[in-house]
Design an enzyme around this catalytic site. Structure first.
Site, PDB file in Angstrom:
ATOM      1  N   LYS A  66      92.238 -80.320   6.541  1.00  0.00           N
ATOM      2  CA  LYS A  66      91.983 -80.416   5.100  1.00  0.00           C
ATOM      3  C   LYS A  66      91.361 -79.147   4.490  1.00  0.00           C
ATOM      4  O   LYS A  66      91.590 -78.850   3.328  1.00  0.00           O
ATOM      5  CB  LYS A  66      91.109 -81.634   4.793  1.00  0.00           C
ATOM      6  CG  LYS A  66      91.889 -82.942   4.907  1.00  0.00           C
ATOM      7  CD  LYS A  66      91.047 -84.126   4.474  1.00  0.00           C
ATOM      8  CE  LYS A  66      91.936 -85.305   4.137  1.00  0.00           C
ATOM      9  NZ  LYS A  66      91.237 -86.366   3.428  1.00  0.00           N
ATOM     10  N   ASP A 100      91.739 -88.028  -3.106  1.00  0.00           N
ATOM     11  CA  ASP A 100      90.884 -89.006  -2.425  1.00  0.00           C
ATOM     12  C   ASP A 100      89.836 -89.632  -3.361  1.00  0.00           C
ATOM     13  O   ASP A 100      89.686 -90.851  -3.399  1.00  0.00           O
ATOM     14  CB  ASP A 100      90.139 -88.353  -1.246  1.00  0.00           C
ATOM     15  CG  ASP A 100      91.013 -88.237  -0.003  1.00  0.00           C
ATOM     16  OD1 ASP A 100      92.050 -88.920   0.070  1.00  0.00           O
ATOM     17  OD2 ASP A 100      90.652 -87.456   0.889  1.00  0.00           O
TER      18      ASP A 100
HETATM   19  P1  NAP Z   1      83.925 -86.023   8.494  1.00  0.00           P
HETATM   20  O1  NAP Z   1      84.068 -84.884   7.559  1.00  0.00           O
HETATM   21  O2  NAP Z   1      84.105 -85.804   9.948  1.00  0.00           O
HETATM   22  O3  NAP Z   1      82.446 -86.659   8.256  1.00  0.00           O
HETATM   23  C1  NAP Z   1      81.994 -87.707   9.060  1.00  0.00           C
HETATM   24  C2  NAP Z   1      80.651 -88.201   8.551  1.00  0.00           C
HETATM   25  O4  NAP Z   1      80.245 -89.301   9.375  1.00  0.00           O
HETATM   26  C3  NAP Z   1      79.536 -87.163   8.665  1.00  0.00           C
HETATM   27  O5  NAP Z   1      78.608 -87.383   7.651  1.00  0.00           O
HETATM   28  C4  NAP Z   1      78.915 -87.505  10.036  1.00  0.00           C
HETATM   29  O6  NAP Z   1      77.551 -87.155  10.130  1.00  0.00           O
HETATM   30  C5  NAP Z   1      79.019 -89.004  10.019  1.00  0.00           C
HETATM   31  N1  NAP Z   1      79.033 -89.548  11.377  1.00  0.00           N
HETATM   32  C6  NAP Z   1      80.027 -89.422  12.299  1.00  0.00           C
HETATM   33  N2  NAP Z   1      79.684 -90.057  13.438  1.00  0.00           N
HETATM   34  C7  NAP Z   1      78.450 -90.577  13.225  1.00  0.00           C
HETATM   35  C8  NAP Z   1      77.558 -91.320  14.029  1.00  0.00           C
HETATM   36  N3  NAP Z   1      77.861 -91.672  15.285  1.00  0.00           N
HETATM   37  N4  NAP Z   1      76.367 -91.691  13.509  1.00  0.00           N
HETATM   38  C9  NAP Z   1      76.045 -91.345  12.242  1.00  0.00           C
HETATM   39  N5  NAP Z   1      76.853 -90.624  11.424  1.00  0.00           N
HETATM   40  C10 NAP Z   1      78.032 -90.257  11.917  1.00  0.00           C
HETATM   41  O7  NAP Z   1      84.913 -87.214   8.133  1.00  0.00           O
HETATM   42  P2  NAP Z   1      85.485 -87.607   6.681  1.00  0.00           P
HETATM   43  O8  NAP Z   1      86.806 -86.983   6.487  1.00  0.00           O
HETATM   44  O9  NAP Z   1      84.423 -87.404   5.670  1.00  0.00           O
HETATM   45  O10 NAP Z   1      85.792 -89.171   6.897  1.00  0.00           O
HETATM   46  C11 NAP Z   1      84.739 -90.101   6.982  1.00  0.00           C
HETATM   47  C12 NAP Z   1      85.307 -91.521   7.101  1.00  0.00           C
HETATM   48  O11 NAP Z   1      86.053 -91.843   5.938  1.00  0.00           O
HETATM   49  C13 NAP Z   1      86.283 -91.699   8.276  1.00  0.00           C
HETATM   50  O12 NAP Z   1      86.080 -92.982   8.806  1.00  0.00           O
HETATM   51  C14 NAP Z   1      87.651 -91.630   7.629  1.00  0.00           C
HETATM   52  O13 NAP Z   1      88.625 -92.364   8.351  1.00  0.00           O
HETATM   53  C15 NAP Z   1      87.342 -92.305   6.298  1.00  0.00           C
HETATM   54  N6  NAP Z   1      88.298 -91.904   5.239  1.00  0.00           N
HETATM   55  C16 NAP Z   1      89.020 -92.904   4.659  1.00  0.00           C
HETATM   56  C17 NAP Z   1      89.916 -92.591   3.662  1.00  0.00           C
HETATM   57  C18 NAP Z   1      90.706 -93.696   3.008  1.00  0.00           C
HETATM   58  O14 NAP Z   1      91.721 -93.411   2.360  1.00  0.00           O
HETATM   59  N7  NAP Z   1      90.289 -94.938   3.132  1.00  0.00           N
HETATM   60  C19 NAP Z   1      90.079 -91.259   3.244  1.00  0.00           C
HETATM   61  C20 NAP Z   1      89.307 -90.260   3.855  1.00  0.00           C
HETATM   62  C21 NAP Z   1      88.405 -90.602   4.865  1.00  0.00           C
HETATM   63  P3  NAP Z   1      77.081 -85.648  10.507  1.00  0.00           P
HETATM   64  O15 NAP Z   1      77.237 -84.856   9.243  1.00  0.00           O
HETATM   65  O16 NAP Z   1      75.692 -85.815  10.916  1.00  0.00           O
HETATM   66  O17 NAP Z   1      78.004 -85.189  11.615  1.00  0.00           O
END
Ligand code: NAP
Length: 276
Positions: A66, A100
């Site tokens: 992304k 998004d």
């Molecule tokens: P990302 O950039 O990798 O960010 C992940 C976030 O989750 C970070 O804040 C991370 O914290 C936190 N995290 C990960 N593992 C964790 C754990 N074990 N304990 C506590 N915090 C944790 O991912 P993203 O793209 O933002 O996506 C986040 C979520 O949204 C995913 O589940 C993704 O599938 C979902 N999503 C859904 C859609 C939809 O259309 N429904 C669209 C986009 C994303 P740190 O900063 O501390 O690492």
């Protein structure tokens, strides 16, 4: 001749994007095919080189590309400041967008909720959360609390007067003043080992607080199940997924699908997920 579109990312095998766009192209009688291509970060440059030979009209971008896609764009929309999910291939180059945050906002509105005047608590501050946080502030949220493991990821919001940045252990405290709780971490997602270690923070939510989970597989995470048990309405991430697709389709074709189509795509995705 068929127009070609695709989604790129890694992993990509379980992507629902081909289902979304194949349905939309069929509904609007657009002769197009849509495929999923596994493109690891190291192969992005060669994917870009091959765009003309593939006759691509556009493509969606998912993890981990992304932000890696940015150097290849001649235009990046302000909505894509935290990552690109849609690229239109035009004569003069690649145009990047993100649908998004708007997709989430529309999905929220279908549940009768808006950011306006709301105290919003975000769990997580990754790419998806940051786009939504910015959008919440632009769309009238009264206050935003960001609770994240890594506080530094929220640094760009540190100067915002309506934002508090809190460590993980303050989640319960943040929930005490909350109208809308949003899980933007992968906790509780199928294939991810970890879930919240405890859910006591839900007990702190005021009576009418709404709980949104960006996770859509499973469709009812433990977070949503427990929130409902405590009497809170909620929604999973399928509506966001459906609407970001409908909005990307509009970038590709100029066709703005009505709300009924977004809702039908969402129901279709729910059925597909149940059958997997
Ligand atoms: P990302 O950039 O990798 O960010 C992940 C976030 O989750 C970070 O804040 C991370 O914290 C936190 N995290 C990960 N593992 C964790 C754990 N074990 N304990 C506590 N915090 C944790 O991912 P993203 O793209 O933002 O996506 C986040 C979520 O949204 C995913 O589940 C993704 O599938 C979902 N999503 C859904 C859609 C939809 O259309 N429904 C669209 C986009 C994303 P740190 O900063 O501390 O690492």
């Amino acid at each position: 001749m068929l127009e070609h579109y695709c989604v790129i990312g890694d992993p990509i095998a379980h992507s629902l994007s081909p289902d979304i766009y194949t349905e939309l192209f069929a509904r609007y009688n657009i002769p197009a095919k849509y495929t999923a291509l596994r493109v690891p970060t190291g192969e992005l440059a060669s994917f870009i080189k091959r765009i003309p030979e593939r006759a691509l009209h556009g493509f969606n971008v998912t993890m981990p590309l992304k932000t890696a896609i940015e150097p290849y764009l001649i235009y990046k929309d302000p909505d894509a400041r935290f990552g690109v999910n849609t690229v239109c291939v035009r004569e003069d180059g690649l145009y990047g967008y993100s649908t998004d945050a708007q997709g989430f906002r529309i999905s929220l509105s279908t549940q009768g909720r808006t950011y306006r005047g709301s105290r919003v608590v975000f769990i997580g501050c990754g790419g998806a959360a940051r786009a939504l946080i910015y959008d919440a502030l632009q769309n009238g949220a009264e206050h935003v609390s960001i609770v994240n493991r890594t506080l530094g990821r929220a640094a760009e919001f540190a100067q915002e007067p309506a934002v508090s940045i809190l460590p993980w252990h303050s989640l319960g405290e943040a929930c005490r003043s909350c109208d809308l709780l949003i899980n933007a971490t992968p906790l509780g997602m199928h294939g991810v080992r970890e879930d919240f270690s405890n859910f006591s923070f839900l007990e702190e939510l005021p009576k009418n607080a709404f709980v949104a989970d960006l996770v859509y597989n499973p469709q009812e995470t433990k977070l949503l199940q427990l929130a409902r048990k405590l009497g809170h309405n909620g929604m999973n991430g399928l509506g966001m997924l459906a609407w970001q697709g409908v909005l990307a389709f509009e970038k590709y074709t100029g066709i703005a699908a009505p709300q009924s189509v977004g809702e039908e795509i969402c129901s279709m995705l729910a059925v597909i997920l149940r059958s997997r």
